[in-house]
Design a protein around this motif. Structure first.
Motif, PDB file in Angstrom:
ATOM      1  N   LEU A   6      51.081  74.946  54.737  1.00 32.61           N
ATOM      2  CA  LEU A   6      51.097  74.565  56.141  1.00 32.61           C
ATOM      3  C   LEU A   6      52.484  74.746  56.734  1.00 32.61           C
ATOM      4  CD1 LEU A   6      48.927  71.344  56.063  1.00 32.61           C
ATOM      5  CD2 LEU A   6      48.450  73.374  57.394  1.00 32.61           C
ATOM      6  N   LEU A   7      53.491  74.249  55.953  1.00 31.80           N
ATOM      7  CA  LEU A   7      54.860  74.349  56.443  1.00 31.80           C
ATOM      8  C   LEU A   7      55.292  75.797  56.535  1.00 31.80           C
ATOM      9  CD1 LEU A   7      56.516  71.428  54.485  1.00 31.80           C
ATOM     10  CD2 LEU A   7      56.066  71.542  56.931  1.00 31.80           C
TER      11      LEU A   7
ATOM     12  N   GLN B  78      49.850  69.279  63.830  1.00 30.91           N
ATOM     13  CA  GLN B  78      49.830  67.857  64.176  1.00 30.91           C
ATOM     14  C   GLN B  78      48.570  67.194  63.647  1.00 30.91           C
ATOM     15  OE1 GLN B  78      50.325  67.892  68.426  1.00 30.91           O
ATOM     16  NE2 GLN B  78      52.555  68.042  68.312  1.00 30.91           N
ATOM     17  N   LYS B  79      47.451  67.913  63.736  1.00 33.93           N
ATOM     18  CA  LYS B  79      46.210  67.383  63.170  1.00 33.93           C
ATOM     19  C   LYS B  79      46.342  67.236  61.658  1.00 33.93           C
ATOM     20  CE  LYS B  79      42.900  69.174  66.587  1.00 33.93           C
ATOM     21  NZ  LYS B  79      41.710  70.045  66.779  1.00 33.93           N
ATOM     22  N   ALA B  80      46.993  68.224  61.035  1.00 37.65           N
ATOM     23  CA  ALA B  80      47.134  68.217  59.581  1.00 37.65           C
ATOM     24  C   ALA B  80      47.935  67.013  59.106  1.00 37.65           C
ATOM     25  CB  ALA B  80      47.798  69.508  59.115  1.00 37.65           C
TER      26      ALA B  80
ATOM     27  N   GLN C 204      39.846  68.562  54.410  1.00 35.27           N
ATOM     28  CA  GLN C 204      40.307  68.629  55.796  1.00 35.27           C
ATOM     29  C   GLN C 204      41.529  69.541  55.915  1.00 35.27           C
ATOM     30  OE1 GLN C 204      40.750  64.325  56.207  1.00 35.27           O
ATOM     31  NE2 GLN C 204      39.158  64.300  57.788  1.00 35.27           N
ATOM     32  N   GLN C 205      42.441  69.437  54.958  1.00 32.49           N
ATOM     33  CA  GLN C 205      43.628  70.282  54.976  1.00 32.49           C
ATOM     34  C   GLN C 205      43.247  71.756  54.838  1.00 32.49           C
ATOM     35  OE1 GLN C 205      46.188  68.710  51.909  1.00 32.49           O
ATOM     36  NE2 GLN C 205      47.173  67.280  53.327  1.00 32.49           N
ATOM     37  N   GLU C 206      42.318  72.045  53.947  1.00 34.46           N
ATOM     38  CA  GLU C 206      41.901  73.434  53.742  1.00 34.46           C
ATOM     39  C   GLU C 206      41.233  73.999  54.997  1.00 34.46           C
ATOM     40  OE1 GLU C 206      39.500  73.308  50.250  1.00 34.46           O
ATOM     41  OE2 GLU C 206      41.220  73.383  48.883  1.00 34.46           O
TER      42      GLU C 206
END
Length: 352
Positions: free
Chosen positions: A5-6, A134-136, A144-146
């Motif tokens: 994500l980062l 922001q959601k993550a 959810q992350q995937e």
């Protein structure tokens, strides 16, 4: 997962482009008037090497700055940075191309770029990705992350597809390539310049993605050759496809998320070893001393192998770590990227 994500957000926060003739002008506005008199540098970026080349400089007047010049070459990445880092002045990346470009620092979202076609495209992509990030930060489950990562990749893919004829699309291609299907990969490369598609890194990437798809479609692990703690070559098949479930864990001593996850792996190994679980750690460390030191410090008492040459990582298209595969006695991959409570839950289901 967080790394990805980062990593995806960091790649997205560096781009923009389009206009009239060959001249360009950048007008910028900062939020801090105390930066009056600060010297800013305009630099060309090489995302492949990480190198920068200073092209111009200017002085902040009040809270505003300007750059002007020619953009005779194809759209490319430029970054504006303070000559002397101060912790206040942001680094602002845009696409150098003909036209009037506006960069405005925003209190809550870093900065925005607008004014030319490609910059407007990039800003929309950047805003969409930041919203997803922001959601993550608020989700708690791996599923959810995937799902959010898949959405981020989709946003970046759409931008790259429109810009594969210039360096902005090519650079974003590199940031998401391992997350694409072979169909998506071909779609982007069909739109790319011939010189880009002939790069050795791109050819290797294609092979890696195709191998990953083949593995996932068949659900069968691919045998790879790595080395053990003594430097001897060993195949993964020496441990997989026998009488146990095998958790293959790609990690590294310098990877903080890997080390943070290790207590969960230690606990799972202690609980399920007697029930038929084996763990095979595959480190991507290049420094043997650091690798083995981390093994000892984190009480990793299972099989330890090393993939310093990247062969196994390429075959399994490992883009971020930790990355895990759970393989059954027949060599079938039954789960990927299990961590924390999800790992224990799956093992409890398979090894009651």
């Amino acid at each position: 997962m967080k790394q990805l994500l980062l990593w995806a957000t960091a790649s997205v926060l560096m781009l923009t482009s389009c206009g009239k003739g060959t001249s360009f002008a950048v007008k910028g506005k900062l939020t801090d008037k105390s930066l009056d008199g600060k010297v800013l540098l305009l630099q060309k970026m090489n995302f492949e090497t990480g190198e920068t080349k200073v092209l111009d400089s200017t002085v902040v007047k009040g809270d505003e700055f300007q750059f002007k010049g020619e953009a005779k070459e194809e759209p490319d990445f430029n970054v504006i940075t303070p000559k002397v880092p101060d912790g206040k002045t942001p680094s602002m990346t845009f696409v150098r191309e003909p036209g009037d470009i506006v960069i405005e620092e925003k209190a809550q979202q870093g900065y925005t770029v607008s004014g030319t076609k490609t910059n407007d495209q990039f800003q929309k992509m950047q805003s969409d990705v930041l919203a997803l990030q922001q959601k993550a930060s608020q989700v708690t489950t791996q599923e959810q992350q995937e799902a959010l990562i898949k959405q981020i990749v989709g946003v970046v893919f759409a931008y790259a597809k429109e810009n594969m004829q210039n360096p902005t699309g090519e650079q974003l291609f590199g940031s998401i390539a391992y997350q694409l299907t072979s169909t998506q990969l071909k779609e982007l490369l069909t739109n790319a310049r011939p010189a880009f598609t002939q790069k050795e890194q791109v050819k290797m990437l294609q092979k890696s993605v195709e191998a990953k798809e083949k593995m996932l479609s068949s659900n069968q692990y691919q045998d790879v050759e790595v080395v053990d703690v003594n430097g001897a070559k060993v195949s993964l098949s020496a441990y997989v496809g026998k009488s146990k479930y095998v958790l293959v864990d790609f990690w590294a001593s310098w990877c903080r998320p890997c080390i943070e996850e290790m207590p969960h792996v230690v606990a799972a190994y202690a609980k399920f070893k007697s029930k038929g679980l084996e763990v095979v750690g595959i480190s991507v460390d290049k420094d043997k001393e650091s690798w083995l030191k981390a093994v000892a410090e984190n009480r990793m008492s299972w099989i330890q192998l090393n993939d310093a040459n990247g062969n196994a990582s390429q075959i399994y298209a490992v883009q971020s770590i930790p990355f895990t595969l759970l393989i059954d006695q027949t060599g079938k991959i039954v789960a990927q990227n299990l961590r924390g409570e999800a790992l224990e839950a799956k093992l409890s289901e398979l090894l009651p």
